[in-house]
Design a protein around this motif. Structure first.
Motif, PDB file in Angstrom:
ATOM      1  N   SER A 155     -96.364  31.526  36.551  1.00 24.59           N
ATOM      2  CA  SER A 155     -95.845  32.559  37.446  1.00 24.59           C
ATOM      3  C   SER A 155     -94.404  32.894  37.063  1.00 24.59           C
ATOM      4  CB  SER A 155     -95.889  32.068  38.892  1.00 24.59           C
ATOM      5  OG  SER A 155     -94.963  31.001  39.072  1.00 24.59           O
ATOM      6  N   GLU A 156     -93.884  33.962  37.643  1.00 22.69           N
ATOM      7  CA  GLU A 156     -92.499  34.351  37.374  1.00 22.69           C
ATOM      8  C   GLU A 156     -91.536  33.239  37.784  1.00 22.69           C
ATOM      9  OE1 GLU A 156     -91.350  37.033  35.918  1.00 22.69           O
ATOM     10  OE2 GLU A 156     -93.227  38.145  35.695  1.00 22.69           O
ATOM     11  N   ALA A 157     -91.800  32.621  38.948  1.00 26.76           N
ATOM     12  CA  ALA A 157     -90.919  31.552  39.435  1.00 26.76           C
ATOM     13  C   ALA A 157     -90.946  30.349  38.503  1.00 26.76           C
ATOM     14  CB  ALA A 157     -91.337  31.138  40.845  1.00 26.76           C
ATOM     15  N   GLU A 158     -92.119  30.028  38.002  1.00 32.03           N
ATOM     16  CA  GLU A 158     -92.239  28.880  37.098  1.00 32.03           C
ATOM     17  C   GLU A 158     -91.549  29.149  35.766  1.00 32.03           C
ATOM     18  OE1 GLU A 158     -96.526  27.385  38.958  1.00 32.03           O
ATOM     19  OE2 GLU A 158     -96.444  28.798  37.284  1.00 32.03           O
ATOM     20  N   MET A 159     -91.705  30.362  35.255  1.00 35.98           N
ATOM     21  CA  MET A 159     -91.045  30.697  33.990  1.00 35.98           C
ATOM     22  C   MET A 159     -89.530  30.715  34.145  1.00 35.98           C
ATOM     23  SD  MET A 159     -93.505  33.537  32.140  1.00 35.98           S
ATOM     24  CE  MET A 159     -93.616  34.660  33.542  1.00 35.98           C
ATOM     25  N   ALA A 160     -89.050  31.090  35.340  1.00 34.90           N
ATOM     26  CA  ALA A 160     -87.604  31.147  35.571  1.00 34.90           C
ATOM     27  C   ALA A 160     -86.956  29.769  35.469  1.00 34.90           C
ATOM     28  CB  ALA A 160     -87.320  31.757  36.940  1.00 34.90           C
ATOM     29  N   LEU A 161     -87.737  28.706  35.659  1.00 32.09           N
ATOM     30  CA  LEU A 161     -87.202  27.350  35.548  1.00 32.09           C
ATOM     31  C   LEU A 161     -86.873  26.979  34.108  1.00 32.09           C
ATOM     32  CD1 LEU A 161     -89.668  25.481  37.948  1.00 32.09           C
ATOM     33  CD2 LEU A 161     -87.309  26.152  38.443  1.00 32.09           C
ATOM     34  N   PHE A 162     -87.483  27.683  33.164  1.00 37.09           N
ATOM     35  CA  PHE A 162     -87.306  27.347  31.751  1.00 37.09           C
ATOM     36  C   PHE A 162     -86.976  28.612  30.957  1.00 37.09           C
ATOM     37  CE2 PHE A 162     -90.369  24.484  33.734  1.00 37.09           C
ATOM     38  CZ  PHE A 162     -89.771  23.250  33.504  1.00 37.09           C
ATOM     39  N   PRO A 163     -85.798  29.185  31.199  1.00 40.78           N
ATOM     40  CA  PRO A 163     -85.451  30.469  30.577  1.00 40.78           C
ATOM     41  C   PRO A 163     -85.375  30.420  29.057  1.00 40.78           C
ATOM     42  CG  PRO A 163     -83.531  29.456  31.621  1.00 40.78           C
ATOM     43  CD  PRO A 163     -84.718  28.666  32.061  1.00 40.78           C
ATOM     44  N   ASN A 164     -85.180  29.242  28.498  1.00 41.09           N
ATOM     45  CA  ASN A 164     -85.079  29.125  27.041  1.00 41.09           C
ATOM     46  C   ASN A 164     -86.435  28.926  26.367  1.00 41.09           C
ATOM     47  OD1 ASN A 164     -82.267  29.329  27.182  1.00 41.09           O
ATOM     48  ND2 ASN A 164     -82.032  27.133  27.478  1.00 41.09           N
ATOM     49  N   LEU A 165     -87.497  28.984  27.159  1.00 39.47           N
ATOM     50  CA  LEU A 165     -88.831  28.761  26.600  1.00 39.47           C
ATOM     51  C   LEU A 165     -89.699  30.014  26.696  1.00 39.47           C
ATOM     52  CD1 LEU A 165     -89.671  25.181  27.965  1.00 39.47           C
ATOM     53  CD2 LEU A 165     -88.716  25.817  25.746  1.00 39.47           C
ATOM     54  N   SER A 166     -89.070  31.178  26.603  1.00 42.51           N
ATOM     55  CA  SER A 166     -89.845  32.421  26.723  1.00 42.51           C
ATOM     56  C   SER A 166     -90.888  32.554  25.618  1.00 42.51           C
ATOM     57  CB  SER A 166     -88.913  33.636  26.705  1.00 42.51           C
ATOM     58  OG  SER A 166     -88.135  33.655  25.519  1.00 42.51           O
ATOM     59  N   SER A 167     -90.662  31.880  24.497  1.00 48.09           N
ATOM     60  CA  SER A 167     -91.632  31.938  23.397  1.00 48.09           C
ATOM     61  C   SER A 167     -92.833  31.032  23.642  1.00 48.09           C
ATOM     62  CB  SER A 167     -90.964  31.528  22.080  1.00 48.09           C
ATOM     63  OG  SER A 167     -90.498  30.189  22.151  1.00 48.09           O
ATOM     64  N   ARG A 168     -92.830  30.332  24.785  1.00 47.53           N
ATOM     65  CA  ARG A 168     -93.952  29.443  25.104  1.00 47.53           C
ATOM     66  C   ARG A 168     -94.799  29.972  26.259  1.00 47.53           C
ATOM     67  NH1 ARG A 168     -92.201  24.085  23.951  1.00 47.53           N
ATOM     68  NH2 ARG A 168     -94.272  23.362  24.597  1.00 47.53           N
ATOM     69  N   PHE A 169     -94.332  31.059  26.888  1.00 48.99           N
ATOM     70  CA  PHE A 169     -95.038  31.585  28.056  1.00 48.99           C
ATOM     71  C   PHE A 169     -95.770  32.880  27.718  1.00 48.99           C
ATOM     72  CE2 PHE A 169     -91.697  29.065  30.267  1.00 48.99           C
ATOM     73  CZ  PHE A 169     -92.554  28.208  30.942  1.00 48.99           C
ATOM     74  N   VAL A 170     -96.997  32.983  28.215  1.00 49.68           N
ATOM     75  CA  VAL A 170     -97.833  34.162  27.971  1.00 49.68           C
ATOM     76  C   VAL A 170     -97.310  35.342  28.787  1.00 49.68           C
ATOM     77  CG1 VAL A 170    -100.158  35.114  28.183  1.00 49.68           C
ATOM     78  CG2 VAL A 170     -99.843  32.716  27.503  1.00 49.68           C
ATOM     79  N   ASN A 171     -97.213  36.493  28.138  1.00 53.15           N
ATOM     80  CA  ASN A 171     -96.792  37.722  28.808  1.00 53.15           C
ATOM     81  C   ASN A 171     -98.015  38.331  29.497  1.00 53.15           C
ATOM     82  OD1 ASN A 171     -95.837  40.184  29.637  1.00 53.15           O
ATOM     83  ND2 ASN A 171     -94.797  40.656  27.713  1.00 53.15           N
TER      84      ASN A 171
END
Length: 509
Positions: free
Chosen positions: A189-205
């Motif tokens: 989710s957006e909230a979960e991805m916000a916890l790891f801002p430096n891992l955008s290359s690991r999260f599905v768009n």
């Protein structure tokens, strides 16, 4: 007759400017019978029987353009080219396969559906050819086309065949390559991805794919064979652990605040997962500690700043109360009993005796610790439980009691090494190996509760007075000794008089 007709058609269209633009081919196939109308059924059937034989009457743009027979041809999927939504991505797929020298033949739908048992473009064929291809192939697709293409690749649910395909859109606008476990990707989710801002290359768009694609990627079938996983508690713990264990301190205070807000909001997270992960901030230090129950972890009491400071100094990790919502099983509440328990844990972790552990404490700090424990004796002696017994045992090992180890030398000793003087008698000397508590700094009731033994008068005189008289008395001790003898004489006289009063009268003779 059929061969001659088709050969003449081939010559006709081949003489035009180009076959690669599709216009000439369309002209060529327009001459093919596409319905029964206007011709005999026999001719229609024989024509298509003929073209399926070993004659080069099908044109493909692969290998710079060539005529091939039915057996070598790969035809487009009729279902795809019949759909307005999928027709564009079908053309993109065909063009891609042709570039890779696949003999894709593009026919009008009316002719295509007339050819039985044909080789067609399939998800498997496409996957086999885009595997290890560059991301440029999918980058140029419009969103709707890309979604249709992705759904097509997943349509047969052969998820393992996606390995090696670089088609997974990520939050950093790149594309991830499906694999068998390496470079793990997460659907969050957006909230979960916000916890790891430096891992955008690991999260599905997820904005670039459909809900049906997301559902399929989350399925057990997909997650067991692909390196994509739904963001859950295990993933959360793993990502937090990865950041902390590699020593990444970037904006650590703000980041940890967000992590703990997330943890507090989700009571289903098992905090035991952080038993070996340094996640908990400590007061008075930049150190982070894990939730290991063997560590001395004690909540801060802001009313006891001196005790907090002492505990930090001797190795206890003092924790802010803001972290109390989820950590009752890991961090001890502030109390006299738990202060003693943390001292014991700190001693065990440091592999030092309690006496050695307290060596850094000043005289004032030792007195402060003793005073705190004396004032909270209700917590230490509220029952005869095993806990109270264990607390008293630890307390008796603390070198916080002022005691004479000679007639003039006062040191801090553990209670288990000390004795009380009887009836407020003065100290003359102290035999080797004995320590006598200083009366001025001793609470008699507290000393009795922790079982500090009291010397008898006889033992005190025998061990600490008479041996002292073998040597000349130092000046400061002469008056003290006289007072001692006077007090003892008064005590003996008083005892004798009491005995006379209580003795029975003898009968007269």
């Amino acid at each position: 007759m059929h061969l001659q007709f088709l050969q003449e058609l081939k010559i006709l269209v081949s003489n035009e400017d180009s076959l690669m633009d599709g216009a000439s081919l369309e002209h060529y196939y327009n001459f093919w019978p596409q319905s029964y109308e206007g011709m005999s059924n026999d001719y229609y059937e024989k024509f298509y029987d003929f073209v399926m034989q070993n004659v080069d009457v099908f044109y493909t743009r692969s290998n710079r353009g060539q005529w091939i027979n039915y057996q070598k041809a790969v035809f487009e999927d009729a279902e795809l080219i019949s759909s307005a939504n999928k027709k564009e991505f079908s053309k993109i797929v065909s063009d891609f396969l042709i570039e890779r020298n696949i003999n894709v033949v593009q026919l009008p739908l009316s002719i295509l559906t007339r050819l039985p048992k044909r080789q067609i473009v399939t998800p498997k064929l496409v996957r086999n050819n885009i595997r290890h291809a560059t991301k440029a192939f999918v980058e140029k697709m419009e969103k709707d086309v890309f979604i249709a293409f992705f759904e097509y690749l997943l349509s047969d649910k052969d998820f393992a065949e996606l390995r090696g395909c670089t088609i997974l859109p990520l939050m950093d606008m790149s594309f991830g390559t499906f694999g068998a476990g390496e470079n793990q990707f997460y659907i969050a989710s957006e909230a979960e991805m916000a916890l790891f801002p430096n891992l955008s290359s690991r999260f599905v768009n997820q904005r670039r794919i459909s809900k049906s694609i997301i559902a399929k990627l989350k399925s057990e079938q997909a997650t067991t064979v692909l390196n994509v996983k739904n963001f859950d508690h295990d993933v959360f713990v793993r990502l937090v652990s990865d950041k902390l264990l590699r020593g990444d301190r970037t904006d650590i205070d703000k980041w940890l605040g967000n992590i703990w807000d997330y943890v507090d909001a989700d009571p289903s997270i098992d905090m035991a997962a952080f038993e070996n992960i340094p996640i908990l901030p400590t007061i008075g230090s930049t150190m982070l500690v894990s939730l290991n129950r063997k560590l001395p972890l004690l909540y801060e009491d802001r009313r006891q700043p001196d005790i907090n400071a002492i505990m930090i100094k001797i190795g206890t990790h003092v924790i802010d109360k803001r972290y109390s919502n989820r950590l009752t099983d890991f961090v001890l509440d502030f109390s006299a009993t738990n202060v003693l328990k943390c001292i014991h844990l700190a001693s065990t972790n440091a592999k030092r005796s309690i006496k050695e552990l307290l060596l850094p404490l000043s005289a004032i700090e030792r007195d402060t610790l003793k005073t705190f424990l004396q004032r909270n004796d209700y917590d230490l002696f509220n029952s005869q439980s095993v806990r109270s017994s264990r607390s008293i045992d630890i307390l008796c090992q603390l070198p916080i009691f002022r005691a004479f180890e000679s007639s003039l030398n006062v040191v801090y000793k553990p209670a288990k090494e000390c004795h009380l003087l009887p009836q407020d008698l003065p100290v003359f000397s102290v035999r080797s190996g004995m320590a006598i508590l200083c009366n001025d700094y001793t609470d008699g009731n507290f000393a009795a509760k922790i079982n500090i033994p009291e010397l008898s008068v006889v033992d005190h005189v025998r061990d600490n007075v008479l041996p002292f008289l073998k040597n000349p008395l130092p000046g400061p001790k002469i008056d003290e000794y006289q007072k001692f003898l006077y007090s003892q004489l008064r005590r003996e006289v008083a005892t004798a008089l009491q005995d006379v009063k209580t003795a029975p009268d003898h009968p007269k003779q």
